[in-house]
Scaffold this active site. Structure first.
Site, mmCIF file in Angstrom:
data_model
loop_
_atom_site.group_PDB
_atom_site.id
_atom_site.type_symbol
_atom_site.label_atom_id
_atom_site.label_comp_id
_atom_site.label_asym_id
_atom_site.label_seq_id
_atom_site.Cartn_x
_atom_site.Cartn_y
_atom_site.Cartn_z
ATOM 1 N N CYS A 1 28.127 -40.876 4.571
ATOM 2 C CA CYS A 1 28.383 -41.551 3.306
ATOM 3 C C CYS A 1 28.445 -43.035 3.621
ATOM 4 C CB CYS A 1 29.707 -41.094 2.709
ATOM 5 S SG CYS A 1 29.753 -39.335 2.386
ATOM 6 N N ARG B 1 22.328 -43.837 3.571
ATOM 7 C CA ARG B 1 23.274 -42.970 4.298
ATOM 8 C C ARG B 1 23.649 -41.740 3.483
ATOM 9 N NH1 ARG B 1 26.014 -45.693 8.388
ATOM 10 N NH2 ARG B 1 27.747 -44.264 8.168
ATOM 11 N N TRP C 1 27.091 -38.379 0.584
ATOM 12 C CA TRP C 1 26.265 -37.244 1.020
ATOM 13 C C TRP C 1 27.235 -36.083 1.073
ATOM 14 C CZ3 TRP C 1 25.923 -33.693 5.037
ATOM 15 C CH2 TRP C 1 24.700 -33.009 5.147
ATOM 16 N N ASN D 1 34.519 -41.360 4.248
ATOM 17 C CA ASN D 1 33.321 -40.864 4.927
ATOM 18 C C ASN D 1 33.808 -39.994 6.069
ATOM 19 O OD1 ASN D 1 30.865 -40.360 6.110
ATOM 20 N ND2 ASN D 1 30.738 -42.351 7.135
ATOM 21 N N GLY D 2 33.417 -38.723 6.090
ATOM 22 C CA GLY D 2 33.831 -37.833 7.169
ATOM 23 C C GLY D 2 34.150 -36.455 6.623
ATOM 24 N N GLU E 1 7.386 -33.913 16.785
ATOM 25 C CA GLU E 1 7.849 -35.050 15.969
ATOM 26 C C GLU E 1 7.046 -35.149 14.681
ATOM 27 O OE1 GLU E 1 10.231 -36.873 15.567
ATOM 28 O OE2 GLU E 1 9.454 -38.473 14.303
ATOM 29 N N LYS F 1 8.575 -35.053 10.801
ATOM 30 C CA LYS F 1 8.273 -36.110 9.815
ATOM 31 C C LYS F 1 7.704 -35.517 8.547
ATOM 32 C CE LYS F 1 9.834 -38.626 11.062
ATOM 33 N NZ LYS F 1 10.721 -38.770 11.979
ATOM 34 N N GLU G 1 10.377 -33.441 6.608
ATOM 35 C CA GLU G 1 11.548 -34.095 6.004
ATOM 36 C C GLU G 1 11.192 -34.985 4.830
ATOM 37 O OE1 GLU G 1 13.868 -36.680 8.504
ATOM 38 O OE2 GLU G 1 12.147 -37.205 9.699
ATOM 39 N N HIS H 1 0.255 -16.142 21.144
ATOM 40 C CA HIS H 1 1.276 -15.153 21.549
ATOM 41 C C HIS H 1 2.148 -14.762 20.363
ATOM 42 C CE1 HIS H 1 0.110 -15.499 25.719
ATOM 43 N NE2 HIS H 1 0.112 -16.814 25.576
ATOM 44 N N LYS I 1 20.568 -40.877 6.514
ATOM 45 C CA LYS I 1 20.019 -41.601 7.651
ATOM 46 C C LYS I 1 20.872 -41.431 8.899
ATOM 47 C CE LYS I 1 17.307 -44.354 9.850
ATOM 48 N NZ LYS I 1 15.967 -43.848 10.233
HETATM 49 C C1 AGP Z 1 14.469 -38.432 11.866
HETATM 50 O O1 AGP Z 1 13.409 -38.755 10.986
HETATM 51 C C2 AGP Z 1 15.701 -37.995 11.141
HETATM 52 N N1 AGP Z 1 16.137 -38.955 10.223
HETATM 53 C C3 AGP Z 1 16.778 -37.473 12.076
HETATM 54 O O2 AGP Z 1 16.218 -36.396 12.792
HETATM 55 C C4 AGP Z 1 17.357 -38.459 13.107
HETATM 56 O O3 AGP Z 1 16.398 -38.773 14.089
HETATM 57 C C5 AGP Z 1 18.544 -37.772 13.787
HETATM 58 O O4 AGP Z 1 19.525 -37.520 12.797
HETATM 59 C C6 AGP Z 1 19.159 -38.591 14.934
HETATM 60 O O5 AGP Z 1 19.638 -39.797 14.424
HETATM 61 P P1 AGP Z 1 20.045 -40.945 15.498
HETATM 62 O O6 AGP Z 1 18.789 -41.317 16.228
HETATM 63 O O7 AGP Z 1 20.601 -42.049 14.674
HETATM 64 O O8 AGP Z 1 21.072 -40.337 16.428
#
Ligand code: AGP
Length: 592
Positions: free
Chosen positions: A2, A27, A72, A98-99, A469, A473, A476, A492, A587
């Site tokens: 958050c 966030r 969030w 936040n938490g 990766e 991408k 998400e 397999h 984020k």
């Molecule tokens: C990547 O596109 C995502 N937003 C997510 O996987 C991110 O890489 C992950 O949460 C790790 O975040 P950080 O690098 O800030 O630790």
């Protein structure tokens, strides 16, 4: 996950708070709210984007104290009633959080008997608990100390006492929060970006600290109420860095910043040779095994880093998913060294690992994009990405920056024959060339991904790691179910999922595995797959859809990932989805 902003000062803070929240919207964006304290207490909150809440704010209010929150959801679904700020049962205290509180049921049942709660959140329990504790204490400060004794879990709290319009309170444990130091005002924020327009001077909190903040001063205390003296620092962040400029989305801006970021990294780490802390290099050279710990995209950068470090230095490297490592810790070697890769420096899963490593007495390095972040402060060493703020939830420039920094680190602990400066410079130039292919890539994204429910990326070796990766991408931001798969492994079992028109995107950059992967492409094509090949020139066929110029074999991830980032961007754009704030995501994942 958050975002929190707080202000106390001379000026009206409505827009300062709301603009600050907009900088933190990445966030979390399920709901948002503000509490404005002026000639009364006013709370405005709404479900959805910040603009929804902003439209409800009474512009006639003059408020010299304010707190704001963008959420969030963890406890309680996204809704207006669950959004922050929350008020205590007697309307004395207003707070944002936040938490995640671990003992909220105990707190409610033990301290709030007979008190009605209106929301499903743990945060509302905290607001009323604060009021109960302060009532049974001599003052707010002692009430906060009692609070910190009994509340278990992670929290960054900004708190207003409606009986005292000259104070703002902050309480911090595990979740990020810093103080912004101003002239005749002070601020609170989850990170620098929400305050940088007002000040560039900041003071970080450590866990289990709280602060009493006035417009001209502030005092930080530890949980025993002892004053903590901590120096401020000046952030180099430029408020322009977090503006969108002429781009439609932060993700596209950040994709197209990557060549500049590589050049910036070279300028920061190279001065007539690569310059990295000698003590750090000694620790790495003396360790018998390197353990990389990360999450998400950073984890994917770590597995590429493993290949680079092992090839250059012959030092064994293990890569761990952070959320697995804490509770499923492998047998460690006699003299391990730990590298945490984290764009935000605040990821709770990674931080939990670092706390365990510190308790075990091991040395560690954090590679991060945020100076002064929690994982930076708590590790033995830090290397910065110098990538500039990464706002889009989907990480792009941090991924390539992490791999670049890992390659520099690998070079510094090895005798590997490579002119790394020249090779990374070539990577930057090659990335620029990929940018010129974006319209073609956009067409491919449209033709291959407009109406599919699933997709595969395949590759071998580093190409497989990039496929992982690339899949993340695409998932998400376009919500297409995508797998990044080892090309040789498909047969397999998983090849059973291949049927007519399933998109299979192959990444081929290695001469050692070129023909093998092309064989796998044929296998899926013969079962109806719609294939696309991303290749580098020396191993390309003229029929390949996307052909990139060659770079050093250890650095191919830095260029083959770029087309996949564009593919994700355009696939999501074609579907009319929110590129920078995808559903369900945030984020910085500051809860485990
Ligand atoms: C990547 O596109 C995502 N937003 C997510 O996987 C991110 O890489 C992950 O949460 C790790 O975040 P950080 O690098 O800030 O630790």
């Amino acid at each position: 996950m958050c975002g929190i902003v707080g202000y106390i000062g001379e000026n009206d803070c409505k827009d300062i708070i709301i603009d600050g929240l907009k900088k933190l919207e990445y966030r979390g964006y399920d709901s948002s709210g503000v509490a404005l304290i002026g000639d009364g207490e006013y709370v405005f909150k709404e479900k959805g984007r910040i603009v929804n809440m902003e439209q409800t704010v009474n512009r006639d209010i003059f408020a010299s104290i304010g707190i704001g929150h963008t959420r969030w959801a963890t406890h309680g679904r996204p809704s207006k009633i669950n959004s922050h700020p929350h008020m205590s049962y007697d309307n004395r205290f207003i707070l944002v959080h936040n938490g995640v509180i671990e003992n909220e049921v105990y707190l409610r049942d033990t301290y709030l008997k007979g008190i009605d709660l209106v929301s499903e959140t743990d945060t509302e329990i905290l607001a009323s608990l604060m009021s109960v504790l302060v009532k049974s204490s001599c003052c707010v400060k002692v009430g906060i100390m009692e609070f910190m004794k009994i509340v278990k879990g992670s929290y960054a709290l900004a708190l207003v006492d409606t009986l005292d319009n000259n104070r703002l309170y902050a309480i911090k444990n595990m979740s990020p929060m810093i103080i912004g130091v101003g002239d005749e005002f002070n601020m609170l924020g989850s990170d620098v970006s929400c305050m940088i327009k007002e000040t560039n001077e900041f003071v970080p909190f450590e866990d289990m600290e709280f602060a009493v903040i006035g417009k001209d001063d502030f005092i930080i205390y530890d949980k025993e109420g002892v004053v903590v003296n901590r120096d401020s620092y000046i952030s180099e962040l430029n408020s322009d860095d977090i503006e969108l400029g002429q781009y439609p989305h932060y993700m596209l801006k950040e994709i197209e910043e990557q060549s500049s970021v590589i050049r910036k990294i070279l300028s920061e780490y190279y001065d007539d040779g690569f310059v990295v802390d000698n003590d750090l290099l000694s620790e790495l050279e003396n360790s018998d095994r390197i353990n990389i710990i990360a999450a998400g995209t950073s984890y994917h950068a770590g597995i590429v880093g493993k290949k680079i470090i092992e090839t250059m230095s012959n030092k064994p490297v293990d890569v761990h998913i952070a959320s697995e490592f804490v509770y499923n810790t492998p047998v460690l070697s006699d003299n391990p060294f730990f590298i945490f890769i984290t764009q935000s420096g605040e990821t709770a899963d990674s931080r939990a690992c670092l706390k365990k490593i510190n308790q075990l007495g091991y040395k560690s390095l954090t590679i991060t994009n945020v100076a002064g972040s929690t994982l930076s402060r708590e590790a033995t060493y830090t290397l910065l990405l110098h990538a500039g703020p990464e706002i889009a939830v989907a990480s792009t420039k941090a991924y390539t920056a992490q791999i670049a920094v890992l390659s520099i680190l690998a070079f510094c602990i090895s005798d590997y024959e490579i002119d790394l400066y020249k090779e990374l410079s070539k990577v930057a130039n090659t990335i620029d060339e990929v940018y010129s292919l974006k319209n073609k890539i956009k067409d491919y994204a449209e033709s291959y991904l407009s109406d599919t429910r699933n997709c595969f990326y395949i590759g071998r070796g580093i190409d497989y790691y990039v496929a992982m990766e690339a899949a993340l991408k695409l998932k998400e931001i376009s919500y297409i179910q995508t797998e990044g798969f080892a090309a040789g492994e498909l047969k397999h079992g998983t090849i059973a999922l291949i049927e007519d028109n399933v998109p299979v995107l192959a990444i081929i950059s290695s001469k050692d595995t070129n023909l093998n992967t092309r064989g796998n492409v044929k296998e899926v094509e013969s079962r109806g797959a719609n294939t696309l090949v991303i290749s580098t020139k020396s191993v390309s066929n003229e029929s390949d859809e996307i052909i990139l110029n060659d770079v050093h074999p250890l650095l191919t991830a830095l260029i083959t990932v770029i087309p996949t980032q564009y593919i994700s961007y355009y696939a999501a754009l074609n579907r009319g989805l929110d590129i920078d704030k995808p559903r369900n995501l945030a984020k910085s994942v500051t809860v485990e």
